[in-house]
Scaffold this active site. Sequence first.
Site, PDB file in Angstrom:
ATOM      1  N   CYS A 127       0.101   3.735   2.763  1.00  0.00           N
ATOM      2  CA  CYS A 127       0.580   3.186   4.034  1.00  0.00           C
ATOM      3  C   CYS A 127       2.062   3.482   4.209  1.00  0.00           C
ATOM      4  CB  CYS A 127       0.361   1.670   4.096  1.00  0.00           C
ATOM      5  SG  CYS A 127      -1.366   1.151   4.010  1.00  0.00           S
ATOM      6  N   CYS A 156       0.833  -1.213   0.000  1.00  0.00           N
ATOM      7  CA  CYS A 156       0.000   0.000   0.000  1.00  0.00           C
ATOM      8  C   CYS A 156       0.865   1.261   0.000  1.00  0.00           C
ATOM      9  CB  CYS A 156      -0.912  -0.052   1.232  1.00  0.00           C
ATOM     10  SG  CYS A 156      -1.749   1.480   1.630  1.00  0.00           S
TER      11      CYS A 156
END
Length: 134
Positions: A33, A30
């Site tokens: 993230c 991600c």
Amino acid sequence: MAVVELTKDTFAETVAGEGITLVDFWAEWCGPCRSFAPVYKKSAEKHEDIVFGKVDTEAEQELAMAFDIRSIPTLMIVRDGVTLYQHPGALPESALEDLIAQARALDMDEVRKALAEREAESAGSAADAESAAV
């Protein structure tokens, strides 16, 4: 304080205690993230009295499902065993610091009182609906 990895075996005991716990639900693949990770780590270093945990949603799919994580990163803030905040999206440092300040400022007795009142209202509404159905 260092950021700690949370698993299904350590999650409940970590967030159930007194104090503030932040939980970052994330995954290696991600991009948002990965961009949020340094912000989160910097905040963890600044607030040594707060537990900063991370849940790898790929490795801990049961936890991700239990908390209905549909988008990552998702930040959860728990204080004294009560979930105060759960919202997806990477945050800038200023927004994360503001959330921490808000969590610190809460009167947890008032929060618990409001939760109890909400639960009582819910129970009353459910009982009313059940009576109307009979």
